[in-house]
Design a protein around this motif. Structure first.
Motif, short mmCIF file in Angstrom:
data_model
loop_
_atom_site.label_atom_id
_atom_site.label_comp_id
_atom_site.label_asym_id
_atom_site.label_seq_id
_atom_site.Cartn_x
_atom_site.Cartn_y
_atom_site.Cartn_z
N ARG A 166 40.19 -9.42 2.75
CA ARG A 166 41.09 -8.35 3.21
C ARG A 166 40.54 -6.97 2.87
N LYS A 167 39.79 -6.86 1.79
CA LYS A 167 39.30 -5.58 1.30
C LYS A 167 37.96 -5.16 1.91
N VAL A 168 37.15 -6.13 2.31
CA VAL A 168 35.76 -5.83 2.64
C VAL A 168 35.63 -4.92 3.85
N SER A 169 36.59 -4.96 4.77
CA SER A 169 36.51 -4.10 5.95
C SER A 169 36.73 -2.63 5.60
N GLN A 170 37.19 -2.35 4.38
CA GLN A 170 37.45 -0.98 3.96
C GLN A 170 36.22 -0.33 3.31
N ILE A 171 35.13 -1.08 3.20
CA ILE A 171 33.89 -0.53 2.63
C ILE A 171 33.18 0.28 3.71
N GLY A 172 32.82 1.51 3.38
CA GLY A 172 32.20 2.38 4.37
C GLY A 172 30.69 2.48 4.27
N SER A 173 30.09 1.78 3.29
CA SER A 173 28.64 1.84 3.09
C SER A 173 28.01 0.51 3.50
N PRO A 174 26.68 0.46 3.63
CA PRO A 174 26.01 -0.81 3.98
C PRO A 174 26.33 -1.92 2.98
N LEU A 175 26.51 -3.13 3.51
CA LEU A 175 26.86 -4.29 2.68
C LEU A 175 25.85 -5.41 2.90
N LEU A 176 25.30 -5.92 1.80
CA LEU A 176 24.40 -7.07 1.83
C LEU A 176 25.11 -8.25 1.19
N VAL A 177 25.27 -9.33 1.94
CA VAL A 177 25.89 -10.56 1.46
C VAL A 177 24.82 -11.64 1.38
N VAL A 178 24.58 -12.16 0.18
CA VAL A 178 23.54 -13.16 -0.05
C VAL A 178 24.20 -14.44 -0.54
N HIS A 179 23.74 -15.57 -0.03
CA HIS A 179 24.29 -16.85 -0.45
C HIS A 179 23.18 -17.90 -0.45
N GLY A 180 23.29 -18.85 -1.36
CA GLY A 180 22.34 -19.96 -1.41
C GLY A 180 22.81 -21.12 -0.55
N SER A 181 21.90 -21.73 0.17
CA SER A 181 22.28 -22.84 1.05
C SER A 181 22.78 -24.04 0.27
N GLU A 182 22.39 -24.16 -1.00
CA GLU A 182 22.78 -25.31 -1.82
C GLU A 182 23.84 -24.94 -2.85
N ASP A 183 24.56 -23.88 -2.61
CA ASP A 183 25.63 -23.47 -3.52
C ASP A 183 26.80 -24.44 -3.34
N ARG A 184 27.08 -25.24 -4.35
CA ARG A 184 28.16 -26.22 -4.29
C ARG A 184 29.45 -25.72 -4.95
N LEU A 185 29.39 -24.60 -5.63
CA LEU A 185 30.57 -24.03 -6.25
C LEU A 185 31.32 -23.15 -5.27
N ILE A 186 30.62 -22.16 -4.71
CA ILE A 186 31.18 -21.30 -3.67
C ILE A 186 30.42 -21.61 -2.39
N LEU A 187 31.05 -22.28 -1.46
CA LEU A 187 30.33 -22.76 -0.28
C LEU A 187 29.81 -21.60 0.56
N PRO A 188 28.62 -21.76 1.16
CA PRO A 188 28.05 -20.71 1.99
C PRO A 188 28.97 -20.25 3.11
N ALA A 189 29.83 -21.15 3.59
CA ALA A 189 30.75 -20.78 4.68
C ALA A 189 31.68 -19.65 4.25
N LEU A 190 32.03 -19.60 2.97
CA LEU A 190 32.90 -18.53 2.49
C LEU A 190 32.15 -17.20 2.47
N GLY A 191 30.88 -17.23 2.08
CA GLY A 191 30.08 -16.02 2.13
C GLY A 191 29.91 -15.51 3.55
N ARG A 192 29.70 -16.43 4.48
CA ARG A 192 29.56 -16.05 5.89
C ARG A 192 30.86 -15.46 6.43
N LYS A 193 31.99 -16.05 6.06
CA LYS A 193 33.28 -15.55 6.52
C LYS A 193 33.54 -14.14 5.96
N LEU A 194 33.15 -13.92 4.72
CA LEU A 194 33.30 -12.60 4.13
C LEU A 194 32.46 -11.58 4.89
#
Length: 292
Positions: free
Chosen positions: A209-237
């Motif tokens: 809900r908050k991320v769209s309010q950021i006015g500067s460049p955003l880099l989102v990095v995720h590991g393909s083998e992240d089993r704690l926080i699934l990559p799909a959540l990073g992609r959705k963010l």
């Protein structure tokens, strides 16, 4: 963090009968897992300087202090970064990532939230962690005036980073790694995620809900083998954010190894998205200290 969030998904319904205050406190304990210990596999903090940030807290009504580690870059004109760590371990446990951020060309200030390490005691919350990040951001501006400032957050620290970035207007860019859309979404990915507990979650960290309010460049990095926080959540963010933005999936990266495995990808993304000169991505540290 995974064990903690699993406990949330199975115990919220029981705790609610004990009262809202108990429910909130338990969630804060489970999500943050505050500690004065460092991760056993962390590298040395040699060459990093201890700094102290004092401020008056609106949350507690008291004078508080944060402990941080400062790792300056060898270039006097290097941009500066506020590093926000994840749950469970104190800031020393992030020493490897701190050094890698310096290798990308940044002077780095990494802090412990209240309840962690040598910072003021107390059970952290979403609100107090946000306040801590703001205090560190302001302190860094005072100590390094005129330097472009960036924000980095790993895991839970990514949610704190996004909240900070949407509140301030003087950041040049934000980077998050292995982070999520919301605590409720993370809980829903676990074995007992079908339980109807979302409405009972008080520490929501709703980054989506908050991320769209950021006015500067955003880099989102995720590991393909992240089993704690699934990559799909990073992609959705990432998809919820405004341009300019970039999503980097590090093949083979886990929740804990993505930063090291993906360092070459980080370097390319930092240079292209944030338009930082490749000349600023050397290594080494200076011995000049920050005033306290």
């Amino acid at each position: 963090m995974k064990r903690a969030l699993l406990l949330i998904s199975t115990a919220l319904a029981v705790l609610v009968s004990a009262g809202c205050a108990t429910l909130d406190a338990k969630q804060r304990e489970w999500i943050f897992q505050p500690s004065d210990r460092s991760w056993g596999g962390a590298s040395s903090t040699e060459g990093m300087q201890d700094v102290w940030i004092a401020f008056d807290s609106d949350s507690t009504g008291k004078a508080e202090k944060l402990h941080g580690l400062w790792l300056p870059h060898e270039r006097a004109d290097a941009p500066v970064m506020l590093y926000l760590h994840g749950a469970r371990w104190n800031v020393s446990g992030s020493s490897g990532r701190i050094r890698r951020m310096q290798e990308l060309g940044f002077s780095v200030l990494a802090i412990d939230y209240r309840g962690f390490g040598q910072s003021s005691a107390g059970l952290p919350s979403e609100a107090t962690a946000a306040e801590d990040a703001r205090a560190a951001w302001g302190w860094l501006a005072q100590q390094q005036p005129g330097k472009p400032r960036y924000i980095f957050g790993h895991s839970l620290g990514g949610a704190i980073a996004i909240d900070l970035a949407r509140q301030v207007d003087d950041e040049q860019g934000t980077m998050v790694e292995g982070t999520f859309t919301s605590i409720a979404d993370v809980v829903s990915t676990f074995k007992w995620g079908w339980l109807p507990v979302s409405g009972l979650i008080t520490q929501r960290f709703e980054s989506v809900r908050k991320v769209s309010q950021i006015g500067s460049p955003l880099l989102v990095v995720h590991g393909s083998e992240d089993r704690l926080i699934l990559p799909a959540l990073g992609r959705k963010l990432y998809e919820a954010a405004q341009e300019p933005k970039r999503f980097v999936l590090v093949e083979g990266g886990s929740h804990h190894s993505t930063n090291s495995v993906g360092q070459p990808l980080y370097r390319e993304a930092v240079e292209s998205l944030f338009r930082l000169s490749p000349l600023a991505t050397g290594t080494g540290a200076t011995t000049a200290a920050l005033p306290r």
